[in-house]
Every structure is written in structure tokens, then in C-alpha cells.
Design an enzyme around this catalytic site. Structure first.
Site, PDB file in Angstrom:
ATOM      1  N   ASP A  27      81.477  43.174 -31.586  1.00 43.94           N
ATOM      2  CA  ASP A  27      80.270  44.013 -31.670  1.00 43.94           C
ATOM      3  C   ASP A  27      79.653  43.944 -33.054  1.00 43.94           C
ATOM      4  O   ASP A  27      80.335  43.669 -34.026  1.00 43.94           O
ATOM      5  CB  ASP A  27      80.691  45.475 -31.461  1.00 43.94           C
ATOM      6  N   LYS A  85      74.661  43.919 -30.687  1.00 42.37           N
ATOM      7  CA  LYS A  85      73.316  44.320 -30.274  1.00 42.37           C
ATOM      8  C   LYS A  85      72.685  45.039 -31.447  1.00 42.37           C
ATOM      9  O   LYS A  85      73.198  46.065 -31.874  1.00 42.37           O
ATOM     10  CB  LYS A  85      73.392  45.246 -29.061  1.00 42.37           C
ATOM     11  N   MET A  98      73.853  57.785 -33.583  1.00 40.79           N
ATOM     12  CA  MET A  98      72.610  57.075 -33.256  1.00 40.79           C
ATOM     13  C   MET A  98      71.409  58.022 -33.346  1.00 40.79           C
ATOM     14  O   MET A  98      70.498  57.950 -32.525  1.00 40.79           O
ATOM     15  CB  MET A  98      72.690  56.484 -31.827  1.00 40.79           C
TER      16      MET A  98
HETATM   17  N1  SAH Z   1      82.191  53.841 -30.770  1.00 33.45           N
HETATM   18  C1  SAH Z   1      81.633  54.175 -32.052  1.00 33.45           C
HETATM   19  C2  SAH Z   1      80.207  54.668 -31.935  1.00 33.45           C
HETATM   20  C3  SAH Z   1      79.243  53.617 -31.473  1.00 33.45           C
HETATM   21  S1  SAH Z   1      77.604  54.220 -31.353  1.00 33.45           S
HETATM   22  C4  SAH Z   1      82.516  55.213 -32.745  1.00 33.45           C
HETATM   23  O1  SAH Z   1      83.418  55.786 -32.106  1.00 33.45           O
HETATM   24  O2  SAH Z   1      82.332  55.433 -33.932  1.00 33.45           O
HETATM   25  C5  SAH Z   1      76.917  53.716 -32.883  1.00 33.45           C
HETATM   26  C6  SAH Z   1      76.771  54.883 -33.814  1.00 33.45           C
HETATM   27  O3  SAH Z   1      78.023  55.201 -34.411  1.00 33.45           O
HETATM   28  C7  SAH Z   1      75.885  54.647 -34.984  1.00 33.45           C
HETATM   29  O4  SAH Z   1      74.527  54.800 -34.642  1.00 33.45           O
HETATM   30  C8  SAH Z   1      76.327  55.733 -35.917  1.00 33.45           C
HETATM   31  O5  SAH Z   1      75.829  56.988 -35.508  1.00 33.45           O
HETATM   32  C9  SAH Z   1      77.820  55.733 -35.679  1.00 33.45           C
HETATM   33  N2  SAH Z   1      78.528  54.897 -36.664  1.00 33.45           N
HETATM   34  C10 SAH Z   1      79.252  53.797 -36.411  1.00 33.45           C
HETATM   35  N3  SAH Z   1      79.797  53.304 -37.547  1.00 33.45           N
HETATM   36  C11 SAH Z   1      79.422  54.130 -38.539  1.00 33.45           C
HETATM   37  C12 SAH Z   1      79.667  54.180 -39.935  1.00 33.45           C
HETATM   38  N4  SAH Z   1      80.424  53.264 -40.550  1.00 33.45           N
HETATM   39  N5  SAH Z   1      79.124  55.187 -40.651  1.00 33.45           N
HETATM   40  C13 SAH Z   1      78.364  56.130 -40.062  1.00 33.45           C
HETATM   41  N6  SAH Z   1      78.104  56.124 -38.736  1.00 33.45           N
HETATM   42  C14 SAH Z   1      78.620  55.147 -37.983  1.00 33.45           C
END
Ligand code: SAH
Length: 481
Positions: free
Chosen positions: A247, A269, A382
Site C-alpha cells: 500500500d 492508491k 482521512m
Molecule cells: N489502516 C490504517 C488507516 C488507513 S486510512 C491505520 O490503522 O492506521 C488512512 C488514514 O490513516 C490517513 O488518512 C490518516 O488519517 C491515517 N494515517 C495513516 N498513517 C498515518 C500517519 N503516519 N500519521 C498520521 N495519520 C496516519
């Protein structure tokens, strides 16, 4: 080699421990993993040892040591903390030819206890003959990380199959090849993933000479970025994989932990860029696993939190492909930890939710009154693109303008930024700092409520009244390492 490593059978063997303090307790903890009958001779014992005595797990003799105590013992440990007494115990044992170990005194010992990695019945013993215990500890911690916690289950499964396999496969070479296939291939993975039924099917197929299909998929939560936040299981699955399906949110540093020769398929994506559809990703996973490959599907954070894991699992299940989910540290938890912001508080914050700020059609349909209620606390994933909409809907549903808001962008990555503001200033803040990386927006959580100070690494943002420039406190580095 001065010390020869052996594994001694201590089932029902009499073992004497002289001493009742913490050092003795440490030896007793180890000895209790065997079936030894332990006798402790000491005038006083720790609470822990006393408790074991009461439960009948060991026998405590509360009096000074006497030389005859060593008689009939298979092993003797001296852990009295008193060198003179230790030496007495040592000579009493030696005179009778009984192996003796004196804690921290190799010159008084006839054997030493190695560092142990315990995956019973698989045991790794590490010794440096006392030359460099730190080295032994280093090797131990590497092995602890490398060997699956349930490796012992695999060994016990093999043990249970031994006589059946010996009866079916008379030729020793065929037997060896069978065990190699079983203990290194799909059977091993099935057992370690806890799929008992699948493991049994594989054994049956192998015994009938059919080579079962190798292909399987692990949906691996890779955390928010920092590779040190990978779980040991994630690391193990990553290193087993033939193919990585990656991803966008998976930090490139994490790929360093995979096998060099593993094939990589990027299916990232981007929010607005070229994207591979979910259906296409599902097809790729099914195709690769059907070709007999071990697939690691790497996802940011946790696969079950806004990770579309269910869709991929359904596609794989429909194709009859084994799939395992490895949890990961989700962004909200990692970001909260980075800025020292507790997400629940005893008596104050009893509920914490994670919500999405974006949906397929862009407009999140959330329970605004519930989120706007007093005392509500949540993390928005998000959500940056919809910050104005979040703000507007929450205010309209009755949330206070001064509700605390914290944005953490690129959490645990090199370009991490954290900004504290209020709901009223949320949209301005997102624009002012041009938040473009993945970010979590915390709403309703504050350090003050937790009796903590806001960390210096968190920038404070407040929109200034008419005409004045937005002010952000400068004492803090905007970029955290
Ligand atoms: N499965 C992932 C979330 C995926 S959706 C999880 O459990 O973290 C994608 C969203 O995750 C992003 O838009 C943001 O809101 C958050 N996100 C993912 N990585 C991040 C990071 N390093 N710092 C802050 N937000 C993050």
C-alpha cells in the site's frame, strides 16, 4: 570448550536450592519449568518463594544449611548471597560428586546455567563460559525476536505425528524429505497461524504423496511508519513472503525487512493520483496466491481499521485461499503515543472512537450530535480534506468552539508535525500548515484534562483576530525526528 552443553532430564529429579532471596527465586523460576522436585533450604524466603511453598509446588526447610542437605540431590544451587556459606554448599556437593552451581561464582561451580530461549520443547541454550554475558543477552534477544512464540506448538505437532509417519514412510530419506517439507512449508505456516484444520489437511495430502498448494496471504498491519512498531509476527510473515503487495501508506523503511529477492507489487492508491481499484487488488492477491506464492499484503496501521481488509479476505476466501490477519499499530494510537496524549482517562474520558472523515462520495455521514456531545473524544482518519465540513457539522450539532483539537501529520515519520488548536480554528489551521501528508485529527482530548503539560514538540495554533497574522508558537520545532 571448557563447558560442555548438555540437556539434563529433571523430571521428578531432586534439586536443592540453598538461599531464599531474589537470586534463589530466579533459579527457582527456571527450575519450575522442568518437572523437578525442588527443596529450598533457607532461614527466610521471599514472599514469592513462600507462596510456592504453601501451594505445595516446592518444599521449604527453614533453618541454616547443613552439609547433609545435599545428599541424594541431582543438582545443587547455592544462592545465599553469602560467599562463605556458598563455599560450604559447594564443597559439600563436590565431595559427593553432585553438580553444583553457585550464583555469580564460576570458581565455586561445576556447572553454569546458560541464557535460555524457551519455546518448549524447543530450547536454545547460549553460553559464553562467563566471558561476555552481554553477548549472550544480545544473541538471546535476537533469537527471541526471530523464533515464533508458538514454535513449540509446531514441535509438539511433529512429535505427535512421528510414529504415524515412521509407519507410513519406511525409507529414511523419504522420511527426512517429508519432515523438511512439513516443517518448512505450508504445514509450518498453517500451524503457526493457528489453522489446525488446514494443518491436518496438509499432513493427509503429504502422506498421500500429493504436494499441497503453498499459496496463502497474510494481511499485515505495518503500523504508521516507524519500523520499530512492527509486531514480531509482522516481521516473521514479512520475511517468509515470496511476494509483497504494498500500500501507499506503508513506509519504505519497512520493506527493508523483507527478503531481498521478494517480488514487489505496488498497489498504492494516492488520494487523487492514478489508482488501482480494490477489485484489481483483490484479483492480484488471488492470482499470486493461486500461483503457489506466499503473499504478504502490507497495509498501513492496522488492517481492520479503515484498511478494507474485509473485502480482500472475502475475495481470498471465495477463492479458497488461506488468509491470516496480523494486527498492526493503528495511526491514532501511534500518533497519540508520539505526543503523549492519553485517549481515555479514568472517570473523564470513558469512550474513544475512530471515525472516517472521507467516504466513497466524499461526504462523511457521521452521527454529528453524538460526536458533538460534551465529553466526546474521537480521532478522525482521512479527515484533512473535509476539515471545513467536519468543523461546520460539529459546531452546528452543538459542539463548543473551544473544543480541543490536535492534528498529527506523518506520525512516527521523519517529517512528523503535531499542532494543537481548537475546533473553531480547525480549518484555518489545516490551511495555514498546508497539511498534505496522512494525518489524524484528535477532537475532545487535551493534556490539561489529563493533568499533563502540552509537549514542547507540539505547535500551538490560534487564529488571530481581524488583520493580525495567524500566530503559531515558535519555540517548537515543527518537524520532529
Ligand atoms: N489502516 C490504517 C488507516 C488507513 S486510512 C491505520 O490503522 O492506521 C488512512 C488514514 O490513516 C490517513 O488518512 C490518516 O488519517 C491515517 N494515517 C495513516 N498513517 C498515518 C500517519 N503516519 N500519521 C498520521 N495519520 C496516519
Amino acid at each position: 570448550m571448557k563447558y560442555f552443553p548438555i540437556f539434563a532430564d529433571l523430571q521428578r529429579a531432586d534439586v536443592l536450592v540453598v538461599g531464599g532471596g531474589e537470586q534463589a527465586a530466579q533459579k527457582i523460576r527456571l527450575l519450575r519449568k522442568t518437572g523437578a522436585s525442588i527443596t529450598v533450604v533457607a532461614q527466610t524466603v521471599t514472599h514469592e518463594i513462600g507462596g510456592l511453598g504453601e501451594h505445595g509446588s516446592l518444599w521449604i526447610i527453614r533453618r541454616p544449611f547443613e552439609a547433609r542437605d545435599v545428599e541424594g540431590q541431582r543438582l545443587v544451587y547455592a544462592a545465599t548471597g553469602d560467599r562463605v556459606l556458598d563455599a560450604l554448599v559447594s564443597s559439600a556437593a563436590r565431595r559427593r560428586g553432585i553438580p553444583v552451581n553457585v550464583v555469580d561464582a564460576p570458581e565455586l561451580s561445576t556447572f553454569i546455567t546458560p541464557a535460555i530461549v524457551d519455546r518448549d520443547p524447543v530450547t536454545v541454550a547460549i553460553g559464553t563460559e562467563g566471558s561476555a554475558p552481554v553477548l549472550a543477552r544480545e544473541i538471546k534477544s535476537k533469537l527471541e525476536a526471530w523464533l515464533p512464540a508458538n514454535l513449540g506448538v509446531l514441535a509438539r505437532r511433529a512429535q505427535a505425528l512421528r510414529s504415524l509417519v515412521a509407519a507410513r514412510l519406511a525409507d529414511p530419506r523419504a522420511r527426512r524429505r517429508f519432515w523438511e517439507r512439513l516443517l518448512q512449508g505450508p504445514f509450518r505456516r498453517a500451524v503457526l497461524a493457528g489453522s489446525e484444520a488446514e494443518a491436518s489437511r496438509i499432513v493427509q495430502a503429504e502422506l498421500q504423496g500429493a504436494s499441497p498448494r503453498e499459496g496463502r496471504v497474510a494481511l499485515i498491519g505495518c503500523g504508521p511508519g516507524d519500523p520499530d512498531l512492527l509486531t514480531l509476527k509482522a516481521l516473521q510473515r514479512l520475511q517468509e513472503a515470496d511476494v509483497l503487495v504494498v500500500d501507499r501508506l506503508v513506509d519504505p523503511r519497512i520493506l527493508e525487512y523483507a527478503r531481498r529477492d521478494a517480488e514487489r507489487i505496488e498497489v498504492g492508491k494516492t488520494p487523487r493520483g492514478v489508482s488501482i481499484s480494490q477489485a484489481e487488488i483483490n484479483r492480484i492477491l488471488v492470482r499470486e496466491a493461486s500461483a503457489g506464492k506466499v503473499v504478504a499484503r502490507l497495509k498501513g496501521g492496522d488492517p481492520f481499521i479503515f484498511g478494507r481488509a474485509a473485502e480482500e479476505m472475502a475475495a481470498l476466501q471465495a477463492a479458497g485461499i488461506p488468509v491470516e490477519v496480523v494486527p498492526g499499530v493503528t495511526a491514532a494510537h501511534a500518533c497519540a503515543a508520539r505526543i503523549g496524549l492519553p485517549v481515555t482517562l479514568r472517570e473523564r474520558v470513558r469512550q474513544f472512537s475512530v471515525v472516517t472523515g472521507a467516504t466513497a462520495d466524499g461526504e462523511p455521514d457521521l452521527d454529528w450530535p453524538a460526536l458533538a456531545a460534551r465529553g466526546s473524544a474521537f480521532a478522525v482518519y482521512m479527515g484533512v480534506g473535509n476539515a471545513p465540513l467536519l468543523r461546520r457539522n460539529l459546531l452546528a450539532a452543538g459542539a463548543a468552539g473551544d473544543t480541543p483539537v490536535v492534528i498529527v501529520e506523518n506520525g512516527t515519520r521523519e517529517d512528523e508535525r503535531a499542532i494543537a488548536t481548537t475546533l473553531h480554528d480547525l480549518s484555518d489551521c489545516a490551511v495555514h500548515f498546508a497539511i498534505a501528508g496522512p494525518a489524524v485529527i484528535f477532537v475532545g482530548l487535551d493534556w490539561l484534562d489529563a493533568g499533563l503539560a502540552r509537549p514542547e514538540t507540539v505547535t500551538h495554533y490560534r487564529r488571530q483576530r481581524q488583520g493580525a497574522r495567524a500566530e503559531a508558537s515558535r519555540q517548537t520545532a515543527e518537524v520532529l525526528s
